[in-house]
Design a protein around this motif. Structure first.
Motif, PDB file in Angstrom:
ATOM      1  N   PRO A  70      -9.637   0.634  -7.001  1.00 29.94           N
ATOM      2  CA  PRO A  70      -9.362  -0.804  -6.912  1.00 29.94           C
ATOM      3  C   PRO A  70      -9.456  -1.309  -5.477  1.00 29.94           C
ATOM      4  O   PRO A  70      -8.953  -0.663  -4.556  1.00 29.94           O
ATOM      5  N   LYS A  71     -10.104  -2.442  -5.294  1.00 31.04           N
ATOM      6  CA  LYS A  71     -10.176  -3.062  -3.972  1.00 31.04           C
ATOM      7  C   LYS A  71      -9.072  -4.108  -3.899  1.00 31.04           C
ATOM      8  O   LYS A  71      -9.224  -5.243  -4.360  1.00 31.04           O
ATOM      9  N   THR A  72      -7.948  -3.695  -3.348  1.00 30.83           N
ATOM     10  CA  THR A  72      -6.780  -4.563  -3.273  1.00 30.83           C
ATOM     11  C   THR A  72      -5.892  -4.105  -2.130  1.00 30.83           C
ATOM     12  O   THR A  72      -5.939  -2.948  -1.716  1.00 30.83           O
ATOM     13  N   ALA A  73      -5.073  -5.026  -1.636  1.00 31.75           N
ATOM     14  CA  ALA A  73      -4.075  -4.675  -0.625  1.00 31.75           C
ATOM     15  C   ALA A  73      -2.721  -4.406  -1.269  1.00 31.75           C
ATOM     16  O   ALA A  73      -1.773  -4.019  -0.580  1.00 31.75           O
ATOM     17  N   GLY A  74      -2.626  -4.583  -2.581  1.00 30.45           N
ATOM     18  CA  GLY A  74      -1.350  -4.428  -3.272  1.00 30.45           C
ATOM     19  C   GLY A  74      -1.271  -3.150  -4.076  1.00 30.45           C
ATOM     20  O   GLY A  74      -2.103  -2.909  -4.963  1.00 30.45           O
ATOM     21  N   CYS A  75      -0.274  -2.334  -3.819  1.00 28.08           N
ATOM     22  CA  CYS A  75      -0.123  -1.075  -4.554  1.00 28.08           C
ATOM     23  C   CYS A  75       0.142  -1.328  -6.039  1.00 28.08           C
ATOM     24  O   CYS A  75      -0.418  -0.644  -6.907  1.00 28.08           O
ATOM     25  N   SER A  76       0.981  -2.296  -6.351  1.00 29.64           N
ATOM     26  CA  SER A  76       1.282  -2.588  -7.757  1.00 29.64           C
ATOM     27  C   SER A  76       0.033  -3.047  -8.499  1.00 29.64           C
ATOM     28  O   SER A  76      -0.184  -2.693  -9.669  1.00 29.64           O
TER      29      SER A  76
END
Length: 283
Positions: A70-76
């Motif tokens: 996943p390309k995201t800054a959020g772990c959740s």
């Protein structure tokens, strides 16, 4: 190189990389944030946000595996991404994305190995203490049964995934096929007709004259190896009188006598010489 090995290699090469400092403090602004982009509301003109998840996405991109993580800054958000694909487990796997804290929302990294007791990771935005708000990229060792470990997201690698989860055994990478055994090199071939013709003709030619040099050289080398032909005459390709004499000695060595040991090769004696010294005989 397998997909898992690719991303692990990229991540390990980043160990020791640190975020920026300002005023004597680490400020979360890293090269991974600059790659990912600004997030409004954070310091450093939108680049001062926690970057552990962004680090994993950056590694995936550099390894050519961007679609598998996943390309995201959020772990959740990353946890939800894996769960929506049915690719989340409580067991570690090589190349998996590990998540920490309640719901997996506190911190993340990449698994490069595991054993019965520990999971070995590469984590961004951590430190020597394993903090979720650190200063750089570190290799870490985490206890598998630590309550801080929430679970693991499994990328869909082309080769499958090596997992400690028995439910995922079907996706385990298949062993590399054993290479086919090397075919033995074809043995050189000697023409019986050619060496017979040479044995009858070459002694009548001027010194060193040849009739079928390529075939004769193989016979000469074999006679030399038997100690029957001096080295100086063993590579000229001429079936001269000394070679005839040497071949007669070979025939006698095999038990032939009389006309059967006249130095003119016969099928049986030539085949036995070839079998011993690495050539075949054709008519």
């Amino acid at each position: 190189m397998s997909d898992a090995a690719k991303i692990i290699a990229v991540a390990k090469a980043e160990v020791g990389t640190h975020e920026s400092r300002s005023g004597g403090h680490w400020v979360n602004d890293s090269k991974y944030n600059r790659w990912f982009g600004k997030i409004p509301g954070y310091d450093r003109d939108g680049y001062g946000y926690p970057w552990c998840a962004v680090f994993v996405a950056w590694c995936a991109d550099k390894a050519g595996l961007a679609k598998l993580y996943p390309k995201t800054a959020g772990c959740s958000t990353a946890v939800a991404w894996y769960k929506n694909q049915g690719r989340f487990s409580e067991y570690p796997a090589i190349g998996a994305q590990i998540f920490f804290g309640p719901g997996g929302g506190s911190h993340t990294g990449l698994v490069y190995d595991y054993d019965a007791t520990y999971v070995y990771t590469i984590e961004g935005n951590t430190n020597t203490d394993g903090s979720a708000e650190g200063d750089g990229v570190y290799l870490k060792r985490r206890a598998r049964r630590d309550s801080y470990v929430y679970g693991y997201g499994y990328p869909k690698f082309a080769e499958g995934i090596k997992s400690a989860d028995p439910k995922w055994a079907a996706e385990a990478p298949k062993p590399a096929p054993k290479p086919a055994p090397a075919k033995p090199s074809a043995k050189p071939s000697v023409s019986l007709a050619n060496v017979v013709a040479a044995a009858k003709r070459d002694p009548k030619l001027p010194q060193g004259g040849t009739t079928h040099a390529a075939d004769v050289k193989l016979v000469e080398a074999a006679l030399k190896a038997e100690g029957l032909l001096p080295a100086k005459y063993a590579a000229d390709g001429s079936f001269g009188s000394l070679t005839v004499k040497a071949y007669a000695a070979w025939q006698r060595k095999l038990g032939f006598s009389g006309k059967d040991a006249d130095g003119i090769p016969g099928k049986s004696s030539l085949e036995k010489l070839g079998a011993k010294h690495g050539f075949t005989v054709k008519a």
